[in-house]
Design a protein around this motif. Structure first.
Motif, PDB file in Angstrom:
ATOM      1  N   PRO A 103       4.661  10.700  58.240  1.00  0.00           N
ATOM      2  CA  PRO A 103       5.629  10.745  57.130  1.00  0.00           C
ATOM      3  C   PRO A 103       6.009   9.332  56.706  1.00  0.00           C
ATOM      4  N   PRO A 104       5.946   9.038  55.400  1.00  0.00           N
ATOM      5  CA  PRO A 104       6.152   7.654  54.958  1.00  0.00           C
ATOM      6  C   PRO A 104       7.595   7.196  55.125  1.00  0.00           C
ATOM      7  N   ALA A 105       7.734   5.942  55.548  1.00  0.00           N
ATOM      8  CA  ALA A 105       9.056   5.330  55.592  1.00  0.00           C
ATOM      9  C   ALA A 105       9.428   4.781  54.228  1.00  0.00           C
ATOM     10  N   LEU A 106       8.422   4.624  53.366  1.00  0.00           N
ATOM     11  CA  LEU A 106       8.601   4.024  52.041  1.00  0.00           C
ATOM     12  C   LEU A 106       7.942   4.928  51.015  1.00  0.00           C
ATOM     13  N   ARG A 107       8.699   5.306  49.985  1.00  0.00           N
ATOM     14  CA  ARG A 107       8.147   6.202  48.969  1.00  0.00           C
ATOM     15  C   ARG A 107       7.025   5.532  48.194  1.00  0.00           C
ATOM     16  N   CYS A 108       7.252   4.299  47.750  1.00  0.00           N
ATOM     17  CA  CYS A 108       6.256   3.593  46.951  1.00  0.00           C
ATOM     18  C   CYS A 108       6.479   2.094  47.074  1.00  0.00           C
ATOM     19  N   GLY A 109       5.397   1.325  47.050  1.00  0.00           N
ATOM     20  CA  GLY A 109       5.490  -0.123  47.118  1.00  0.00           C
ATOM     21  C   GLY A 109       4.319  -0.779  46.406  1.00  0.00           C
ATOM     22  N   VAL A 110       4.462  -2.074  46.150  1.00  0.00           N
ATOM     23  CA  VAL A 110       3.415  -2.867  45.489  1.00  0.00           C
ATOM     24  C   VAL A 110       2.987  -3.963  46.451  1.00  0.00           C
ATOM     25  N   PHE A 111       1.682  -4.080  46.666  1.00  0.00           N
ATOM     26  CA  PHE A 111       1.160  -5.101  47.571  1.00  0.00           C
ATOM     27  C   PHE A 111       0.338  -6.089  46.750  1.00  0.00           C
ATOM     28  N   LEU A 112       0.726  -7.361  46.791  1.00  0.00           N
ATOM     29  CA  LEU A 112       0.050  -8.410  46.033  1.00  0.00           C
ATOM     30  C   LEU A 112      -0.966  -9.121  46.918  1.00  0.00           C
ATOM     31  N   VAL A 113      -2.209  -9.157  46.465  1.00  0.00           N
ATOM     32  CA  VAL A 113      -3.298  -9.770  47.230  1.00  0.00           C
ATOM     33  C   VAL A 113      -3.689 -11.092  46.577  1.00  0.00           C
ATOM     34  N   PRO A 114      -3.543 -12.229  47.273  1.00  0.00           N
ATOM     35  CA  PRO A 114      -3.995 -13.506  46.689  1.00  0.00           C
ATOM     36  C   PRO A 114      -5.481 -13.446  46.350  1.00  0.00           C
ATOM     37  N   LYS A 115      -5.866 -14.065  45.254  1.00  0.00           N
ATOM     38  CA  LYS A 115      -7.249 -14.016  44.794  1.00  0.00           C
ATOM     39  C   LYS A 115      -8.218 -14.484  45.874  1.00  0.00           C
ATOM     40  N   SER A 116      -7.826 -15.506  46.630  1.00  0.00           N
ATOM     41  CA  SER A 116      -8.738 -16.061  47.629  1.00  0.00           C
ATOM     42  C   SER A 116      -9.015 -15.089  48.765  1.00  0.00           C
ATOM     43  N   ARG A 117      -8.137 -14.108  48.945  1.00  0.00           N
ATOM     44  CA  ARG A 117      -8.311 -13.170  50.047  1.00  0.00           C
ATOM     45  C   ARG A 117      -8.829 -11.818  49.578  1.00  0.00           C
TER      46      ARG A 117
END
Length: 765
Positions: free
Chosen positions: A296-310
């Motif tokens: 069961p999720p602890a977080l309903r929704c989130g945004v994850f930012l990925v650096p271009k180099s990774r």
């Protein structure tokens, strides 16, 4: 349960039973060796296959036939020149049958028992995946779930090389075609052909289509191309019209850069859904809804930012890695967004620019919230520079990259220039772009002071070697380095790779032997097979009391790169040899001369003298060596480390090459070790079988075997001892003993904390 088996080429109604291995075992037994050709035959497909894989290249091109069944398609392809074919199916009955039929007449073709939704092959293993009806079976009816099909296509994308092709023969029902269009939307070239049936036994009422997707090097949304001829079958023409209409809508979507009206599509969570998009025309994104079996999720929704180099790293570029990210984030929905290469640490600016595109992707009950969390990696990329691209005849394209990262704490500074840059240099092999071969921490050196401190942990890998100082100054300005820094050096006390830290920590297993060798004034010999950027050899050279370090690397270009860009050096204690590590170890086992430096004579003595200058720990050993006055005949090793990657991904192994885990080599490795010595091997595989096999063989050959898991189910370091270890009070005491010896030799500043690694060591035998 009594099952009856239809003689249709493919059941028009595919039930859930068709996804069960028991169904297919019974089905193939009932066929009693009679081949079945679903949808179409060899004659109908041979022209398409010749187009996808030209005959001039057919013998060497690796092809996977997924869900092969007992079709004769592979045999026809083999006879026509396509010899490098691997056939897989999850029915042991049919695999045994096909082996019996073809093992002698077609010896180079392989047959393997395997579930196509969990392929046991490494990334980028094949140039083509061929599927005749398998996706249709996995999809089932339109009203049924498609998770097995999604998993299968995810595996197809993973095992295909850049430029590789997925060729799917299908009835192209709405649910199947829809999944294909969605899965191969971004970064793929998709074509749909109507197969004109020419074989006499093909069912004219059952119109098959060939959908093939080509793995593109770009992230664009290319339009889907259709190639349909006329057909006398009215039913087929009706189906064509439906397909044309579906593809027309798809191309409208693609022409808008993947942007769609998301109000209805993303309003509710749909467990297990993964949707690639492009936001604002230039932000690649993936929307993930947690899988059905997730906690069961602890977080309903989130945004994850990925650096271009990774973005190229496995965790962020592969579908399996992305599912791990959402699992770690404990989110019901996670939106992964790859940042533009020019983005820095201004989080407010990034949120402001992304907000109009992110909001429609949120579940309906989250769209009025101002508290959607933005997450990122524990570092924020400032800039990535490609220092050099080198072509090697053996390794292929090699990239040397340089990065400056701002730590999470530093990113809160009021002025960006006040943040302290963390600078890294990376070695990446193009053949395995999701794996960083080596990562070195760089220390900036201020010029022109002649009094600058050159730490024993560092070695200059200066930017001035090319002679173009203006160019490097300009680049340093872009990177945000302080004025006056024009050189950098590698901090050799820093080990970025966890498995390197694990290998060093595992030497605690022979801490007692170290003490005995030093007490007996016995020169300690180590060998590392596989150079990379030379960071592990340099750490051993600087911090572990080893007198003679031989590094064996098969590719001379890699050796040159390690010296020019990463500060790897040769001296009296450490030599690099361009040779085959397999043959070198076998020669040592036979007590034969194996390297130009194997007859050391006086070099052996000067080597030990150099070691004695490092610390009093080795001074007595040097004195004894000088007193021998004769030749040291034995070249046997006290430490043997295998740190090589595999260039053959079809074996399922990323590290090491498969030959290093076969019994003949392991027996040679045991013979090459002195009493009390140790073998350490880094094993990386997404498949379970290489791990199981390697452990079993090590247990067969060696007296003691230990396992250190670095990344669950993927990366582990195996240690093997030819004799039983001396009894000690415990691994904690052994660790303390090794740390004491290393500290007396040369303590490290940023090296691994061995305590946590030693805790994870498990004895397997």
């Amino acid at each position: 349960m009594v099952m009856s088996y239809s003689m249709e080429l493919l059941p028009r109604s595919v039930s859930q039973d068709c996804r069960l291995v028991e169904y297919w075992d019974g089905y193939f037994r009932a066929r009693n060796g009679q081949a079945i050709e679903w949808l179409c035959e060899w004659m109908d497909l041979q022209g398409f296959l010749a187009m996808l894989v030209p005959k001039s290249k057919s013998a060497a091109v690796p092809i996977l036939v997924a869900g092969c069944g007992n079709s004769e398609l592979s045999a026809h392809m083999y006879d026509a020149g396509w010899h490098n074919i691997i056939n897989v199916d999850f029915s042991k009955v049919v695999i045994a049958e096909m082996l019996r039929l073809h093992v002698r007449s077609r010896p180079h073709m392989r047959w393997q028992f395997m579930d196509i939704t969990r392929l046991q092959f490494a990334d980028s293993s094949f140039d083509m995946v061929l599927d005749k009806g398998s996706l249709d079976v996995l999809m089932g009816e339109i009203t049924e779930g498609s998770l097995p099909a999604i998993s299968y296509l995810s595996e197809v994308k993973r095992v295909l090389r850049p430029g590789g092709k997925y060729a799917c023969v299908t009835r192209a029902q709405n649910n199947v075609l829809g999944l294909l269009l969605e899965t191969f939307r971004q970064g793929w070239l998709l074509n749909v052909h109507k197969i004109l049936l020419v074989s006499s036994s093909s069912d004219p009422q059952l119109q098959p289509y060939l959908v093939y997707a080509i793995k593109s090097s770009t992230e664009d949304f290319a339009p889907v191309k259709c190639f349909f001829g006329s057909s006398p079958n009215p039913c087929a023409e009706t189906q064509v019209q439906l397909i044309v209409e579906t593809i027309k809508k798809e191309n409208e979507l693609r022409s808008q850069g993947g942007l769609i009206d998301t109000s209805d599509i993303f309003g509710q969570l749909h467990r297990g859904r993964r949707t690639p998009l492009k936001l604002g025309g230039h932000y690649p994104a993936v929307v993930l809804d947690a899988k059905p079996d997730a906690e069961p999720p602890a977080l309903r929704c989130g945004v994850f930012l990925v650096p271009k180099s990774r973005a190229h790293e496995w965790l962020f570029s592969s579908e399996e890695g992305q599912w791990q990210v959402i699992e770690t984030a404990q989110a019901g929905r996670l939106i992964l967004v790859t940042l533009d290469s020019q983005q820095t640490d201004n989080m407010d600016y990034i949120k402001q620019e992304l907000s109009p595109f992110i909001k429609p992707l949120l579940p309906l009950d989250c769209r009025d919230s101002d508290t959607i969390p933005y997450m990122t990696t524990n570092d924020s990329l400032s800039q990535r520079i490609l220092l050099e691209e080198i072509e090697s005849p053996m390794t292929g394209t090699i990239h040397v990259e340089e990065l400056v990262l701002l730590s999470e704490d530093d990113s809160t500074a009021s002025r960006a220039e006040e943040a302290k840059p963390k600078q890294y240099r990376r070695l990446v092999f193009r053949r395995n772009p999701n794996l960083i071969q080596s990562e070195a921490s760089l220390i900036p050196v201020k010029l022109p002071s002649k009094e600058r401190d050159r730490s024993k942990n560092g070695a200059d890998v200066g930017r001035r070697q090319s002679g173009n100082r203006k160019k490097h100054k300009a680049r340093d300005s872009v990177l945000g380095l302080r004025t006056g820094y024009e050189e950098v050096r590698v901090d050799f006390s820093y080990l970025a790779s966890e498995y390197h830290a694990g290998m060093i920590s595992g030497l605690s297993l022979i801490a007692h032997s170290f003490e005995q060798w030093i007490s007996a004034k016995e020169p300690i010999r180590g060998m590392i097979v596989g150079l990379g950027a030379g960071l592990l050899p340099m750490f051993v050279h600087n911090h572990i009391p080893v007198d003679i370090i031989q590094v064996v690397e098969v590719d001379g270009v890699v050796g040159d790169v390690a010296k020019r860009h990463f500060g790897f050096v040769e001296n009296e204690r450490m030599q690099l040899h361009i040779a085959d590590g397999l043959e070198v170890v076998r020669a040592i086992a036979r007590n034969e001369s194996y390297l130009p430096h194997s007859d050391l004579l006086e070099e052996d003595l000067s080597l030990l003298k150099l070691a004695s200058r490092k610390s009093d720990v080795r001074s007595e050993a040097a004195s004894l060596a000088e007193g021998r006055g004769g030749r040291n005949e034995s070249q046997k090793l006290h430490i043997l480390i295998i740190d090589a990657d595999s260039e053959d991904p079809s074996t399922g192994l990323s590290c090491p090459p498969a030959e290093f885990l076969e019994e003949p080599f392991l027996r040679a490795a045991r013979e090459a070790l002195v009493e009390g010595g140790i073998l350490a091997i880094n094993v990386v595989s997404r498949a379970s079988s290489p791990h199981i096999t390697s452990v079993a063989l090590l247990q067969k050959v060696f007296e003691e075997v230990y396992d250190l898991e670095i990344e669950e189910h993927v990366n582990r370091v195996l240690f093997a001892l030819p004799q039983h270890r001396q009894i000690e009070r415990g691994m904690e005491e052994a660790r303390v003993k090794l740390e004491r010896l290393a500290a007396a030799f040369a303590p490290w500043e940023n090296g691994p904390s061995m305590k946590e690694y030693v805790k994870k060591l498990k004895r397997l035998k």
